[in-house]
Motif scaffolding. Structure first.
Motif, PDB file in Angstrom:
ATOM      1  N   TYR A 197      -8.153 -40.733  40.036  1.00 28.85           N
ATOM      2  CA  TYR A 197      -9.572 -40.456  40.267  1.00 28.85           C
ATOM      3  C   TYR A 197     -10.151 -39.617  39.129  1.00 28.85           C
ATOM      4  N   PHE A 198      -9.320 -38.764  38.531  1.00 31.08           N
ATOM      5  CA  PHE A 198      -9.769 -37.974  37.386  1.00 31.08           C
ATOM      6  C   PHE A 198     -10.021 -38.856  36.173  1.00 31.08           C
ATOM      7  N   ARG A 240     -15.570 -42.776  39.532  1.00 26.64           N
ATOM      8  CA  ARG A 240     -15.271 -42.147  40.810  1.00 26.64           C
ATOM      9  C   ARG A 240     -15.580 -40.658  40.759  1.00 26.64           C
ATOM     10  N   PRO A 241     -15.899 -40.025  41.887  1.00 30.28           N
ATOM     11  CA  PRO A 241     -16.103 -38.576  41.898  1.00 30.28           C
ATOM     12  C   PRO A 241     -14.785 -37.842  41.641  1.00 30.28           C
ATOM     13  N   CYS A 242     -14.880 -36.639  41.119  1.00 34.31           N
ATOM     14  CA  CYS A 242     -13.689 -35.815  40.875  1.00 34.31           C
ATOM     15  C   CYS A 242     -14.141 -34.396  40.570  1.00 34.31           C
ATOM     16  N   PRO A 279     -17.550 -30.960  38.647  1.00 35.70           N
ATOM     17  CA  PRO A 279     -17.489 -29.983  39.741  1.00 35.70           C
ATOM     18  C   PRO A 279     -18.528 -30.253  40.819  1.00 35.70           C
ATOM     19  N   GLY A 280     -18.066 -30.212  42.081  1.00 33.15           N
ATOM     20  CA  GLY A 280     -18.955 -30.411  43.204  1.00 33.15           C
ATOM     21  C   GLY A 280     -19.106 -31.848  43.652  1.00 33.15           C
ATOM     22  N   SER A 281     -18.479 -32.780  42.939  1.00 33.51           N
ATOM     23  CA  SER A 281     -18.653 -34.193  43.288  1.00 33.51           C
ATOM     24  C   SER A 281     -17.708 -34.653  44.392  1.00 33.51           C
ATOM     25  N   GLY A 282     -16.636 -33.894  44.642  1.00 32.75           N
ATOM     26  CA  GLY A 282     -15.706 -34.252  45.701  1.00 32.75           C
ATOM     27  C   GLY A 282     -14.330 -34.624  45.181  1.00 32.75           C
ATOM     28  N   CYS A 283     -13.388 -34.730  46.122  1.00 32.31           N
ATOM     29  CA  CYS A 283     -12.006 -35.096  45.774  1.00 32.31           C
ATOM     30  C   CYS A 283     -11.591 -36.288  46.631  1.00 32.31           C
ATOM     31  N   PRO A 284     -11.769 -37.511  46.140  1.00 27.84           N
ATOM     32  CA  PRO A 284     -11.424 -38.695  46.936  1.00 27.84           C
ATOM     33  C   PRO A 284      -9.927 -38.840  47.184  1.00 27.84           C
ATOM     34  N   GLU A 288      -5.697 -42.435  47.558  1.00 27.51           N
ATOM     35  CA  GLU A 288      -4.351 -42.563  47.006  1.00 27.51           C
ATOM     36  C   GLU A 288      -3.841 -41.177  46.582  1.00 27.51           C
ATOM     37  N   HIS A 289      -2.808 -40.689  47.255  1.00 29.19           N
ATOM     38  CA  HIS A 289      -2.315 -39.342  46.939  1.00 29.19           C
ATOM     39  C   HIS A 289      -0.804 -39.205  47.113  1.00 29.19           C
TER      40      HIS A 289
END
Length: 330
Positions: free
Chosen positions: A121-122, A127-129, A134-139, A144-145
């Motif tokens: 995602y980074f 995609r947000p990251c 900063p502040g966009s979220g952590c999908p 997938e983690h």
């Protein structure tokens, strides 16, 4: 990739001055991570300041018996150096476990410590990251983690640090030296990486514009009997899903000194202080090794799809410590 300027630095002070004059510039060493991030659009520097030719490529003993490693030493040269192999074998093993031979020939010590996470995602700018924006979220929290953090994470980021080298350096109390416009400074590697908290985009405690000039390893007799083990999803050229750098000093079946660090479990190479406390003074046996692993992993907070890492790391810690204890008993 957007257009960027390029300038080769003539000396350390000149390199620092060039970056200070252009806040959107970046230092370029081997480029094995930075250039990839530029291609994907994650990094968009206006200028690259090439520091590869600076006189920071030496490995020298320190007056107290440690080692001073220059920031532009390549991974290949570090792994092959006889003093590293003799006194810090886990460091050699860690370096050789990373990337490929071609990449190790280019990648530098300073750049390795500053490499950024390989979270999908980074690296995907669509995609947000929170680390990238900063502040966009952590999908990754709900996506997938399976190879993400089980220690030291937060609701803002669960990515892991990819360095193999860093795990061994943390285990042996490495200190990072750097240069700024205000002069030189240093940071223990255990303090170099910042906790994730709610600011995952702030990854290190380096002052703005600082250039890493080297890494110092203090003398550590225990490191002469050390080992690095890496578990990955294929046999080579893959990032760890779990790794361990360990060293043991055993006398008469009792652990006199222990060093332990874990990789691919947190946003930074993870020094296992709780485990070390359990080990010191304990019998060098499987029961103590398991207790040490359990103490370190007691605060693990796995996500739905990466709970396997807790079991994996427990077994890996016990296996590596057992190998070292058996070696000491011969």
């Amino acid at each position: 990739m957007r257009e960027f300027g390029y300038q080769r630095a003539d000396d350390v002070s000149g390199a620092v001055a060039l970056l200070a004059a252009d806040p959107d510039a970046r230092f370029l060493g081997g480029g094995t991570n930075l250039v990839d991030l530029m291609k994907s659009g994650v990094e968009r520097p206006a200028r690259l300041v090439d520091v590869r030719e600076l006189p920071l490529d030496g490995i020298e003993p320190t007056s107290d018996g440690g080692l001073r490693i220059g920031a532009t030493v390549t991974n290949s040269d570090l792994a092959a150096h006889p003093e590293v192999r003799r006194h810090y074998p886990a460091l050699t093993q860690a370096v050789l476990a990373g990337a490929s031979g071609q990449l190790r020939n280019m990648a530098t010590v300073g750049g390795n410590l500053l490499q950024r996470t390989r979270c999908g995602y980074f690296t995907d700018v669509s995609r947000p990251c929170n680390k990238r924006a900063p502040g966009s979220g952590c999908p990754a929290l709900t996506g997938e983690h399976h190879n993400h953090a089980v220690l030291g994470a937060s609701d803002h980021c669960v990515a892991v640090h990819p360095s193999d080298m860093g795990v061994a350096l943390v285990a042996f109390d490495a200190v990072v030296t750097y240069e700024t416009l205000d002069g030189p400074g240093e940071l223990p590697l255990t303090d170099f990486y910042l906790p994730v908290g709610d600011t995952p985009h702030r990854e290190t405690a380096l002052p703005p514009g600082a250039l890493i000039t080297g890494v110092t390893l203090p003398p550590a007799p225990v490191a002469a009997r050390s080992r690095y083990r890496k578990v990955r999803e294929r046999a080579s050229y893959a990032f760890a899903i779990g790794s361990v750098a360990a060293a043991l000093d055993v006398e008469d079946g009792v652990v006199r000194d222990a060093r332990l660090a874990l990789g691919a479990v947190a946003s930074r190479p993870w020094r296992a202080r709780a485990a070390e406390e359990v080990l010191t003074g304990a019998p060098a046996d499987g029961t103590a090794f398991a207790a040490a692993a359990d103490a370190e992993l007691a605060d693990a907070r796995p996500l739905p799809d990466n709970g396997y890492k807790v079991t994996l790391m427990r077994n890996l810690v016990v296996a590596v410590l057992t190998e070292l204890a058996e070696e000491a008993a011969r």
